[in-house]
Write an enzyme that holds these catalytic residues in place. Structure first.
Site, short mmCIF file in Angstrom:
data_model
loop_
_atom_site.label_atom_id
_atom_site.label_comp_id
_atom_site.label_asym_id
_atom_site.label_seq_id
_atom_site.Cartn_x
_atom_site.Cartn_y
_atom_site.Cartn_z
N GLU A 244 4.28 10.44 8.54
CA GLU A 244 3.60 9.81 9.68
C GLU A 244 4.38 8.62 10.23
O GLU A 244 3.81 7.61 10.65
CB GLU A 244 2.17 9.36 9.31
CG GLU A 244 1.32 10.42 8.63
CD GLU A 244 0.88 11.54 9.56
OE1 GLU A 244 1.61 11.82 10.52
OE2 GLU A 244 -0.16 12.14 9.29
N GLY B 279 7.03 3.52 -22.45
CA GLY B 279 7.52 4.89 -22.63
C GLY B 279 6.48 5.93 -22.27
O GLY B 279 6.80 7.00 -21.75
N THR C 276 8.32 6.79 9.23
CA THR C 276 8.84 6.02 8.11
C THR C 276 8.43 4.56 8.24
O THR C 276 8.07 4.09 9.33
CB THR C 276 10.37 6.09 8.05
OG1 THR C 276 10.90 5.42 9.22
CG2 THR C 276 10.88 7.52 8.02
#
Length: 381
Positions: free
Chosen positions: A363, A340, A365
């Site tokens: 730059e 958490g 994918t």
């Protein structure tokens, strides 16, 4: 965790020590506030430039530091471990200096000392609203009128779009395809060059990209960088090196997330002992550490090829692909280790998780990186 770095010279060790000192003095404790305000840390970048960190891989005779890429990338990694937006800004600026350094005229290259010294910040205007991965299909157009180029079109996702002092504008000066593309350089404030409102982004909010509108932007004819029609080749040359920069940013981010997760797991107790002692979580940390080390090794291997003057384009694609995917996995697992606590902004893990995603996109994918690698395999390169 202390990274055992293998640096080629004593000067390189001193440079890394200087970087860590600057990080402690200039970056410590600032990231969250700048990210919350979505404010670009321009003065921090200027300070890094005056300290010599914006021109590391460029020769001393043009105002750089003459460092090998192997060293420059480890500086980027160090910066990214403290504040990714700063490291990404340094990487993009280094990319933006390349066209003038490698292909600029004598007159254009006179600006290099100010570029590499941090007084002038650069932007790299290649992507467009309808064409990111397909850069050769760009539609921004430049028409020659006498001794001027008149540029019309739009660019998208431009880092430093609202803060840059100079812009590399890739535009179509000829027919369709890559051979019709040229590179022009424009100063901030040029009439018709209109940066737009910054994007509202998931991460890297202190360095959010902006669209650029080019509305009859007039540039002197001598602002053409390199030969007419050579712009696409210039862009791809620069991106090969730029991908290594983004890979280094990814390694630095992943290392920071790993270090934080390990420290937390050693202190957090459940069932009467530190959670790091539970095998399920210990194995998770082991996998994270292995991903970081493997990404760093792949990155530095590609850098050494570049430094040796050997072909490195495919290895740069591999490094960018693996390192950014690793950063996404490691930051995701860091959030899981914190439980958490990893989901709240009191801890940096949630910011690192958001920031890691963009590294798989910029730059080129990671799908484009796979395309580059697969084509090289088919061609036997």
């Amino acid at each position: 965790m202390t990274v055992d770095r293998m640096l080629p010279t004593e000067e390189a060790h001193d440079l890394l020590a200087l970087t860590e000192e600057l990080c402690d003095r200039e970056l410590a404790g600032k990231a969250d506030a700048y990210e919350a305000r979505a404010e670009f840390p321009r003065e921090v970048i200027r300070t890094l430039g005056r300290s010599g960190l914006l021109g590391l891989p460029y020769p001393e005779e043009v105002g750089g530091a003459g460092q090998p890429y192997e060293v420059y990338l480890q500086v980027l990694e160090t910066l990214a471990g403290r504040w990714l937006a700063i490291a990404e800004a340094v990487s993009v600026h280094t990319l933006a200096c390349y066209p003038v350094y490698a292909h600029g005229s004598e007159r254009q290259r006179k600006s290099l000392p100010d570029m590499l010294g941090g007084e002038l910040l650069g932007a790299y205007c290649l992507s467009e609203p309808q064409g990111g991965s397909d850069a050769a299909a760009l539609t921004t157009k430049a028409v020659r009128e006498g001794e001027e180029w008149v540029v019309t079109g739009a660019k998208a996702w431009i880092t430093h779009g609202r803060d840059a002092d100079f812009y590399n504008i890739f535009c179509r000066t000829g027919g369709p395809g890559p051979r019709g593309i040229s590179c022009l350089i424009a100063d901030a404030g040029t009439p018709g060059l209109q940066p737009q409102k910054a994007e509202r982004v998931m991460g890297l909010r202190s360095s959010a990209p902006s669209p650029i509108v080019l509305d009859g932007c007039r540039l002197p004819a001598d602002r053409l960088v390199g030969a007419e029609g050579s712009g696409f080749a210039i862009a791809m040359e620069a991106l090969d090196a730029g991908r290594l920069g983004i890979a280094a940013c990814a390694v630095g981010l992943a290392q920071a997330a790993l270090d934080y997760a390990v420290a937390y797991a050693k202190e957090r107790e459940q069932f009467g002992r530190p959670i790091a002692e539970f095998q399920g979580l210990g194995f998770l940390l082991a996998d994270m550490a292995t991903q970081v080390s493997a990404a760093r090794a792949l990155l530095l291997s590609a850098a050494r090829l570049k430094d040796a003057g050997r072909p490195f384009s495919t290895e740069a694609a591999k490094a960018k692909l693996f390192a950014t995917d690793a950063a996404m996995r490691v930051t995701t697992d860091a959030v899981q280790v914190l439980g958490g606590a990893g989901y709240v902004s009191d801890h940096p893990a949630e910011r690192w998780f958001r920031e890691a995603k963009v590294l798989q996109i910029v730059e080129g994918t990671n799908q484009i990186q796979r395309l580059v690698i697969s084509r090289a395999l088919v061609k036997g390169v």
